[in-house]
Design a protein around this motif. Sequence first.
Motif, PDB file in Angstrom:
ATOM      1  N   ALA A  26       0.577  -1.173  -0.338  1.00 30.34           N
ATOM      2  CA  ALA A  26       0.020  -0.116  -0.124  1.00 30.34           C
ATOM      3  C   ALA A  26       1.132   0.958  -0.154  1.00 30.34           C
ATOM      4  CB  ALA A  26      -0.899   0.630   1.158  1.00 30.34           C
ATOM      5  N   GLY A  27       0.687   2.169  -0.870  1.00 31.58           N
ATOM      6  CA  GLY A  27       1.502   3.434  -0.848  1.00 31.58           C
ATOM      7  C   GLY A  27       2.723   3.581  -1.931  1.00 31.58           C
ATOM      8  N   GLU A  28       2.889   2.126  -2.752  1.00 29.50           N
ATOM      9  CA  GLU A  28       3.417   2.155  -3.519  1.00 29.50           C
ATOM     10  C   GLU A  28       2.944   1.900  -4.877  1.00 29.50           C
ATOM     11  OE1 GLU A  28       7.051  -1.243  -1.381  1.00 29.50           O
ATOM     12  OE2 GLU A  28       5.111  -1.727  -3.624  1.00 29.50           O
ATOM     13  N   ALA A  88      -0.627   5.053  -8.418  1.00 31.95           N
ATOM     14  CA  ALA A  88       0.027   5.499  -7.444  1.00 31.95           C
ATOM     15  C   ALA A  88      -0.564   5.655  -6.228  1.00 31.95           C
ATOM     16  CB  ALA A  88       0.853   7.284  -7.659  1.00 31.95           C
ATOM     17  N   SER A  89      -0.239   6.024  -5.270  1.00 27.79           N
ATOM     18  CA  SER A  89      -0.703   5.597  -3.436  1.00 27.79           C
ATOM     19  C   SER A  89      -1.859   4.780  -3.618  1.00 27.79           C
ATOM     20  CB  SER A  89      -1.626   7.328  -3.525  1.00 27.79           C
ATOM     21  OG  SER A  89      -0.288   8.007  -3.342  1.00 27.79           O
ATOM     22  N   LEU A  90      -1.494   3.075  -4.207  1.00 29.78           N
ATOM     23  CA  LEU A  90      -2.649   2.636  -4.241  1.00 29.78           C
ATOM     24  C   LEU A  90      -2.398   1.929  -2.898  1.00 29.78           C
ATOM     25  CD1 LEU A  90      -0.401   0.206  -6.824  1.00 29.78           C
ATOM     26  CD2 LEU A  90      -2.486   0.497  -7.209  1.00 29.78           C
ATOM     27  N   LYS A  91      -3.899   0.981  -3.316  1.00 28.39           N
ATOM     28  CA  LYS A  91      -5.000   1.265  -1.359  1.00 28.39           C
ATOM     29  C   LYS A  91      -5.038  -0.548  -1.804  1.00 28.39           C
ATOM     30  CE  LYS A  91      -6.717   5.110  -1.355  1.00 28.39           C
ATOM     31  NZ  LYS A  91      -7.880   5.857  -1.234  1.00 28.39           N
ATOM     32  N   PRO A  92      -5.005  -0.940  -1.132  1.00 33.05           N
ATOM     33  CA  PRO A  92      -5.740  -2.856  -1.208  1.00 33.05           C
ATOM     34  C   PRO A  92      -7.442  -3.156  -1.393  1.00 33.05           C
ATOM     35  CG  PRO A  92      -5.100  -2.618   1.213  1.00 33.05           C
ATOM     36  CD  PRO A  92      -4.942  -1.514   0.765  1.00 33.05           C
ATOM     37  N   GLU A  93      -7.822  -2.602  -1.458  1.00 32.32           N
ATOM     38  CA  GLU A  93      -9.256  -1.699  -2.917  1.00 32.32           C
ATOM     39  C   GLU A  93      -8.866  -1.892  -3.864  1.00 32.32           C
ATOM     40  OE1 GLU A  93      -8.575  -0.076   0.039  1.00 32.32           O
ATOM     41  OE2 GLU A  93      -9.492   1.925  -0.080  1.00 32.32           O
ATOM     42  N   ASP A  94      -7.559  -1.383  -4.411  1.00 31.52           N
ATOM     43  CA  ASP A  94      -6.992  -1.703  -6.197  1.00 31.52           C
ATOM     44  C   ASP A  94      -6.833  -3.027  -6.751  1.00 31.52           C
ATOM     45  OD1 ASP A  94      -5.153   2.058  -5.056  1.00 31.52           O
ATOM     46  OD2 ASP A  94      -7.807   1.286  -6.432  1.00 31.52           O
ATOM     47  N   THR A  95      -6.857  -3.736  -5.186  1.00 33.89           N
ATOM     48  CA  THR A  95      -6.284  -5.284  -5.889  1.00 33.89           C
ATOM     49  C   THR A  95      -7.425  -6.000  -6.767  1.00 33.89           C
ATOM     50  OG1 THR A  95      -5.338  -6.163  -3.738  1.00 33.89           O
ATOM     51  CG2 THR A  95      -6.383  -7.958  -5.071  1.00 33.89           C
ATOM     52  N   ALA A  96      -7.159  -5.814  -7.934  1.00 35.78           N
ATOM     53  CA  ALA A  96      -8.210  -6.822  -8.975  1.00 35.78           C
ATOM     54  C   ALA A  96      -7.396  -6.859 -10.211  1.00 35.78           C
ATOM     55  CB  ALA A  96      -9.074  -5.538  -9.121  1.00 35.78           C
ATOM     56  N   VAL A  97      -7.599  -8.260 -11.487  1.00 32.58           N
ATOM     57  CA  VAL A  97      -7.414  -8.189 -12.244  1.00 32.58           C
ATOM     58  C   VAL A  97      -7.267  -7.029 -13.035  1.00 32.58           C
ATOM     59  CG1 VAL A  97      -7.216  -9.839 -14.561  1.00 32.58           C
ATOM     60  CG2 VAL A  97      -7.988 -10.575 -12.138  1.00 32.58           C
ATOM     61  N   GLU A 154     -14.354  -3.872 -31.232  1.00 30.62           N
ATOM     62  CA  GLU A 154     -13.241  -3.580 -29.196  1.00 30.62           C
ATOM     63  C   GLU A 154     -12.655  -4.781 -28.973  1.00 30.62           C
ATOM     64  OE1 GLU A 154     -17.483  -5.111 -26.651  1.00 30.62           O
ATOM     65  OE2 GLU A 154     -16.275  -3.856 -26.096  1.00 30.62           O
ATOM     66  N   TYR A 155     -12.127  -5.055 -28.672  1.00 26.29           N
ATOM     67  CA  TYR A 155     -10.929  -5.488 -28.049  1.00 26.29           C
ATOM     68  C   TYR A 155     -10.961  -5.631 -26.640  1.00 26.29           C
ATOM     69  CZ  TYR A 155     -10.218  -6.392 -32.965  1.00 26.29           C
ATOM     70  OH  TYR A 155     -10.004  -5.895 -34.978  1.00 26.29           O
ATOM     71  N   TRP A 156     -10.232  -6.713 -26.119  1.00 24.44           N
ATOM     72  CA  TRP A 156      -9.670  -6.836 -24.041  1.00 24.44           C
ATOM     73  C   TRP A 156      -8.326  -7.655 -24.492  1.00 24.44           C
ATOM     74  CZ3 TRP A 156     -12.433  -4.766 -20.644  1.00 24.44           C
ATOM     75  CH2 TRP A 156     -14.055  -4.358 -20.870  1.00 24.44           C
ATOM     76  N   GLY A 157      -7.650  -7.027 -24.046  1.00 30.94           N
ATOM     77  CA  GLY A 157      -6.352  -8.193 -23.869  1.00 30.94           C
ATOM     78  C   GLY A 157      -6.679  -8.948 -22.411  1.00 30.94           C
ATOM     79  N   GLN A 158      -5.329  -9.066 -21.961  1.00 30.44           N
ATOM     80  CA  GLN A 158      -6.242 -10.774 -21.586  1.00 30.44           C
ATOM     81  C   GLN A 158      -5.727 -10.302 -20.490  1.00 30.44           C
ATOM     82  OE1 GLN A 158      -2.990  -9.149 -22.547  1.00 30.44           O
ATOM     83  NE2 GLN A 158      -1.324 -10.370 -21.033  1.00 30.44           N
ATOM     84  N   GLY A 159      -5.970  -9.281 -19.154  1.00 27.83           N
ATOM     85  CA  GLY A 159      -5.626  -9.224 -17.868  1.00 27.83           C
ATOM     86  C   GLY A 159      -4.273  -9.280 -17.227  1.00 27.83           C
ATOM     87  N   THR A 160      -4.036  -8.177 -16.362  1.00 30.18           N
ATOM     88  CA  THR A 160      -2.861  -8.422 -15.494  1.00 30.18           C
ATOM     89  C   THR A 160      -3.081  -8.427 -13.654  1.00 30.18           C
ATOM     90  OG1 THR A 160      -0.494  -7.321 -15.373  1.00 30.18           O
ATOM     91  CG2 THR A 160      -2.293  -5.732 -15.941  1.00 30.18           C
ATOM     92  N   GLN A 161      -2.403  -9.258 -13.250  1.00 29.57           N
ATOM     93  CA  GLN A 161      -3.097  -9.193 -12.126  1.00 29.57           C
ATOM     94  C   GLN A 161      -2.039  -8.107 -11.212  1.00 29.57           C
ATOM     95  OE1 GLN A 161      -5.360 -11.445 -10.209  1.00 29.57           O
ATOM     96  NE2 GLN A 161      -4.946  -9.412  -8.674  1.00 29.57           N
ATOM     97  N   VAL A 162      -3.125  -7.149 -10.210  1.00 32.12           N
ATOM     98  CA  VAL A 162      -2.388  -6.095  -9.230  1.00 32.12           C
ATOM     99  C   VAL A 162      -2.965  -6.853  -7.862  1.00 32.12           C
ATOM    100  CG1 VAL A 162      -2.295  -3.751  -8.171  1.00 32.12           C
ATOM    101  CG2 VAL A 162      -2.246  -4.308 -10.920  1.00 32.12           C
ATOM    102  N   THR A 163      -1.485  -6.820  -7.475  1.00 35.97           N
ATOM    103  CA  THR A 163      -2.073  -7.305  -5.948  1.00 35.97           C
ATOM    104  C   THR A 163      -1.416  -6.292  -4.372  1.00 35.97           C
ATOM    105  OG1 THR A 163      -2.930  -9.178  -6.743  1.00 35.97           O
ATOM    106  CG2 THR A 163      -2.339  -8.189  -3.626  1.00 35.97           C
ATOM    107  N   VAL A 164      -2.225  -5.315  -3.739  1.00 36.32           N
ATOM    108  CA  VAL A 164      -1.969  -4.948  -3.073  1.00 36.32           C
ATOM    109  C   VAL A 164      -1.616  -5.042  -1.977  1.00 36.32           C
ATOM    110  CG1 VAL A 164      -1.896  -2.092  -2.339  1.00 36.32           C
ATOM    111  CG2 VAL A 164      -2.684  -2.404  -4.965  1.00 36.32           C
ATOM    112  N   SER A 165      -1.075  -5.523  -0.921  1.00 38.51           N
ATOM    113  CA  SER A 165      -0.699  -6.068   0.101  1.00 38.51           C
ATOM    114  C   SER A 165      -0.954  -4.335   1.170  1.00 38.51           C
ATOM    115  CB  SER A 165      -0.292  -6.421   1.029  1.00 38.51           C
ATOM    116  OG  SER A 165       1.292  -5.962   0.459  1.00 38.51           O
ATOM    117  N   SER A 166      -1.134  -4.522   2.309  1.00 34.81           N
ATOM    118  CA  SER A 166      -2.065  -3.371   3.593  1.00 34.81           C
ATOM    119  C   SER A 166      -0.743  -3.313   4.219  1.00 34.81           C
ATOM    120  CB  SER A 166      -3.028  -3.958   4.091  1.00 34.81           C
ATOM    121  OG  SER A 166      -3.369  -5.004   5.104  1.00 34.81           O
TER     122      SER A 166
END
Length: 119
Positions: free
Chosen positions: A13-15, A85-94, A107-119
């Motif tokens: 968190a915060g990074e 910036a200032s990432l929060k745990p609630e930003d955790t998502a694909v 329209e097109y979609w990308g494959q997704g990339t995982q973002v995990t924010v730890s507290s």
Amino acid sequence: VQLQAFGGGLVQAGESLRLSCRAPRMILSVFTTYDMGWYRQAPGYQRELVARITSGGRTDVADSVKGRFTISKDNSNKKVFLHMASLKPEDTAVYYCHAERQNPRSEYWGQGTQVTVSS
């Protein structure tokens, strides 16, 4: 695959983190006609729009990330970025890259990339 998203990872968190999306198979003149966006989907939640940049360069971000996330694009390299910036745990998502245009409709979609924010 028209869109490739990458740059996710595990942060505290915060990074900060920058996601990238590229469209290697689109020719440049086609890429510039698309509105580009980033969506995210957390477990148990619907996919939601995070940020969007139109073909003309106008940007918009969701209220939940306003002041923390920005979107930009590099037309010459057919890339779109999500600066987080200032990432929060609630930003955790694909996080998904999205391209859309109305005329002609596609329209097109990308494959997704995982973002995990730890507290």
